[in-house]
Scaffold this motif. Structure first.
Motif, PDB file in Angstrom:
ATOM      1  N   PHE A   1       0.800  -1.221   0.000  1.00 25.88           N
ATOM      2  CA  PHE A   1       0.000   0.000   0.000  1.00 25.88           C
ATOM      3  C   PHE A   1       0.835   1.274   0.000  1.00 25.88           C
ATOM      4  CE2 PHE A   1      -1.899  -3.267   2.843  1.00 25.88           C
ATOM      5  CZ  PHE A   1      -2.864  -3.723   1.968  1.00 25.88           C
ATOM      6  N   ILE A   2       2.112   1.195   0.389  1.00 25.00           N
ATOM      7  CA  ILE A   2       2.957   2.389   0.464  1.00 25.00           C
ATOM      8  C   ILE A   2       3.970   2.332  -0.668  1.00 25.00           C
ATOM      9  CG2 ILE A   2       4.565   3.710   1.878  1.00 25.00           C
ATOM     10  CD1 ILE A   2       3.259   2.626   4.348  1.00 25.00           C
ATOM     11  N   PRO A   3       3.823   3.168  -1.690  1.00 22.83           N
ATOM     12  CA  PRO A   3       4.667   3.063  -2.872  1.00 22.83           C
ATOM     13  C   PRO A   3       6.055   3.654  -2.697  1.00 22.83           C
ATOM     14  CG  PRO A   3       3.250   4.944  -3.095  1.00 22.83           C
ATOM     15  CD  PRO A   3       2.866   4.283  -1.801  1.00 22.83           C
ATOM     16  N   SER A   4       6.262   4.350  -1.610  1.00 20.63           N
ATOM     17  CA  SER A   4       7.565   4.969  -1.375  1.00 20.63           C
ATOM     18  C   SER A   4       8.345   4.132  -0.368  1.00 20.63           C
ATOM     19  CB  SER A   4       7.391   6.397  -0.848  1.00 20.63           C
ATOM     20  OG  SER A   4       8.625   6.914  -0.396  1.00 20.63           O
ATOM     21  N   ASN A   5       9.424   3.477  -0.828  1.00 20.31           N
ATOM     22  CA  ASN A   5      10.230   2.716   0.122  1.00 20.31           C
ATOM     23  C   ASN A   5      10.903   3.631   1.137  1.00 20.31           C
ATOM     24  OD1 ASN A   5      11.954   3.795  -1.791  1.00 20.31           O
ATOM     25  ND2 ASN A   5      12.872   1.854  -2.387  1.00 20.31           N
ATOM     26  N   THR A   6      11.134   4.884   0.745  1.00 20.78           N
ATOM     27  CA  THR A   6      11.696   5.858   1.687  1.00 20.78           C
ATOM     28  C   THR A   6      10.687   6.190   2.784  1.00 20.78           C
ATOM     29  OG1 THR A   6      13.065   6.805  -0.070  1.00 20.78           O
ATOM     30  CG2 THR A   6      12.747   8.135   1.913  1.00 20.78           C
ATOM     31  N   ALA A   7       9.417   6.343   2.405  1.00 18.13           N
ATOM     32  CA  ALA A   7       8.376   6.635   3.402  1.00 18.13           C
ATOM     33  C   ALA A   7       8.204   5.458   4.353  1.00 18.13           C
ATOM     34  CB  ALA A   7       7.058   6.950   2.698  1.00 18.13           C
ATOM     35  N   ARG A   8       8.230   4.232   3.817  1.00 19.87           N
ATOM     36  CA  ARG A   8       8.099   3.049   4.677  1.00 19.87           C
ATOM     37  C   ARG A   8       9.240   2.979   5.679  1.00 19.87           C
ATOM     38  NH1 ARG A   8       7.293   0.165  -0.095  1.00 19.87           N
ATOM     39  NH2 ARG A   8       9.212  -1.034   0.164  1.00 19.87           N
ATOM     40  N   SER A   9      10.450   3.144   5.155  1.00 19.35           N
ATOM     41  CA  SER A   9      11.613   2.993   6.020  1.00 19.35           C
ATOM     42  C   SER A   9      11.730   4.141   7.005  1.00 19.35           C
ATOM     43  CB  SER A   9      12.890   2.881   5.179  1.00 19.35           C
ATOM     44  OG  SER A   9      13.045   4.028   4.359  1.00 19.35           O
ATOM     45  N   GLY A  10      11.568   5.374   6.505  1.00 20.30           N
ATOM     46  CA  GLY A  10      11.745   6.531   7.380  1.00 20.30           C
ATOM     47  C   GLY A  10      10.576   6.777   8.309  1.00 20.30           C
ATOM     48  N   GLY A  11       9.353   6.497   7.830  1.00 19.30           N
ATOM     49  CA  GLY A  11       8.182   6.812   8.637  1.00 19.30           C
ATOM     50  C   GLY A  11       7.739   5.714   9.579  1.00 19.30           C
ATOM     51  N   ILE A  12       8.056   4.455   9.240  1.00 19.03           N
ATOM     52  CA  ILE A  12       7.532   3.339  10.045  1.00 19.03           C
ATOM     53  C   ILE A  12       8.628   2.383  10.508  1.00 19.03           C
ATOM     54  CG2 ILE A  12       5.982   1.357  10.033  1.00 19.03           C
ATOM     55  CD1 ILE A  12       4.206   2.845   8.045  1.00 19.03           C
ATOM     56  N   MET A  13       9.363   1.788   9.567  1.00 19.84           N
ATOM     57  CA  MET A  13      10.256   0.686   9.917  1.00 19.84           C
ATOM     58  C   MET A  13      11.490   1.116  10.713  1.00 19.84           C
ATOM     59  SD  MET A  13       8.442  -1.740   8.905  1.00 19.84           S
ATOM     60  CE  MET A  13       9.580  -2.978   9.525  1.00 19.84           C
TER      61      MET A  13
END
Length: 492
Positions: free
Chosen positions: A159-171
């Motif tokens: 659902f999150i197309p930005s791997n940067t958003a996934r890594s920086g915002g959540i993981m």
């Protein structure tokens, strides 16, 4: 010399240094801009090769100079795009309507919609909840914890197309929290657990980015190039089917391989389950917005997977999902307008898509492929595609951004692959998957790499060593297992 005088001297030196830094930055911008313009001018005034249209050649000069601007980044990518579009119209190469046509492409709006899904997952906390639930259930030791975090990233990548958003915002925040509570910090005991988790999750990002069409924004950029250069259309389910077997093997292997290559000192991780339990207790029961969002996302994925059956375009499905999120108050209009990354991506990608579309209509890519095919006429396409893929992957050492690498190199290498006779559909996907697996080969090759390396748990030499070892693993899996799977499903 008095203390006051010494302080004054220090202040003056700092001011001079700041002035010099500012002078250097200003001049660096103009130097890099000059390089981009010089490259474009050199191509523009070079005698037009046989088979190429004059306007198409001139547009290629602008296109290539724009790609160099994305790579060197003298100014933000959006500014580079505006300059390119303006020049294409001012020089009479394109009409204003043709220059702007990229912004009406459906793939551009699919990207915007996908970024808004990210906003919903982060705002409601559903993304974090998914990761913490997996940690609480499977995080009893370091290896299981690595797998649970990887699985969390996999689910979020749908659902999150930005791997940067996934890594920086959540993981990354989750990994950092687990590491610190376990007594593993960059300064003290980084190898206890932190370094292992950092490498496991960041390497998993490569594979989850590769698995689906919406795994990272770069995939959506690539789809635009594929339709223009290879003249084929790849659906969400088509991409997923091609990627599933090699990605699944790599996904299962990553935590275990890193566990052997770069083992954590701490084997049992009781703190992880405690952290997850506390976080979930603090979050409380699922809010209404989370439940609604979960249903919307599941229906959206089903919709994307069945576009070939229903005939409903993936972008239409995504926009309907966004409308539902807005009506249900999962996100509001302010959330939409505040998504700077979404609109920034729309600006530069829409511009580049428009330039590529016009190049295709002018027959540039076909002429380029025909010329390459004549030069490499004696090289079998399989060997040529392998060589091109290896060069494409390892050229990332020269780029400080995964997106810049894709924008600069993907259209060129896809055109070369088609020119040597490789099946367009297969060549498109091979190079697309290659665009994901190199994302963390260096500490500067992508947003996730920069974020996780910035945590300070893994030194640069080790990062590069592990990055190279894992890329070799990915190449072997995709090259051997992937090629066999693609033969089974009829891609070549």
């Amino acid at each position: 010399m008095s203390v006051a005088t010494e302080q004054k001297v220090i202040i003056n030196e700092e001011q001079k240094k700041a002035q010099l830094d500012g002078y250097y930055k200003r001049n660096k911008k103009w130097v890099l801009l000059a390089i981009c313009f010089a490259i474009g001018a050199a191509i523009w005034f070079f005698p037009v090769p046989g088979g190429f249209d004059v306007k198409g050649w001139h547009l290629f000069a602008i296109f290539f100079a724009t790609a160099m601007g994305f790579m060197l980044q003298p100014v933000p990518t959006g500014v580079v795009t505006f300059i390119a579009l303006s020049l294409s119209v001012l020089t009479g190469t394109l009409t204003i309507g043709d220059a702007m046509k990229g912004y009406s492409a459906s793939v551009i709006w699919l990207i915007v919609a996908a970024f808004l899904f990210s906003a919903g997952l982060i705002k409601t906390g559903l993304g974090e909840r998914i990761a913490y639930i997996l940690m609480e259930k499977f995080g009893s030791n370091s290896l299981k914890l690595g797998y649970s975090l990887s699985l969390g990233d996999l689910l979020l990548s749908l659902f999150i197309p930005s791997n940067t958003a996934r890594s920086g915002g959540i993981m990354y925040p989750i990994v950092h929290s687990i590491s610190e509570v376990s007594g593993s910090t960059p300064e003290k005991n980084p190898r206890k657990i932190g370094a292992y988790l950092i490498q496991t999750v960041v390497q998993t990002e490569n594979i989850t980015s590769c698995l689906t069409l919406t795994g990272m924004a770069g995939n959506l950029v690539i789809i635009g190039f594929i339709s223009q250069i290879a003249n084929v259309e790849i659906s969400w389910i088509g991409w997923f089917m091609a990627a599933i077997i090699p990605c699944l093997i790599c996904f299962i292997a990553i935590p275990f391989v890193i566990y052997k290559l770069y083992p954590p000192e701490m084997k049992e991780t009781p703190q992880a389950k405690i952290i997850a339990g506390e976080a979930l207790a603090k979050m409380g029961k699922m809010k209404w917005q989370e439940k609604v969002l979960a249903v919307i996302l599941v229906i959206t994925i089903i919709g994307w997977a069945t576009t070939n059956i229903t005939g409903i375009d993936a972008t239409t499905i995504a926009l309907i999902a966004v409308c539902t999120m807005l009506i249900a108050n999962v996100i509001n209009w302010k959330d939409v307008t505040s998504q700077a990354n979404a609109w920034d991506t729309m600006i530069w990608m829409g511009g580049m898509y428009g330039l590529a579309d016009n190049l295709s209509n002018m027959g540039f890519f076909k002429a380029f492929a025909d010329n390459v095919g004549q030069v490499l006429n004696d090289v079998p396409w399989i060997q040529a595609l392998i060589i091109l893929t290896l060069i494409y992957v390892f050229s990332t050492y020269a780029f400080a951004s995964g997106t810049a690498h894709i924008l600069t190199m993907y259209p060129v290498f896809l055109t070369l692959a088609v020119g040597v006779g490789a099946p367009p559909y297969l060549a498109s996907l091979v190079l697309a998957f290659a665009s994901a697996i190199y994302q963390t080969m260096t500490h500067y090759s992508s947003g996730p790499a920069a974020i996780f390396f910035g945590g300070g748990y893994v030194e640069q030499r080790t990062w590069w060593k592990l990055g190279l070892q894992l890329v070799v693993l990915y190449l072997l899996v995709f090259g051997i297992v992937g090629s066999a799977w693609w033969k089974v499903i009829g891609l070549w």
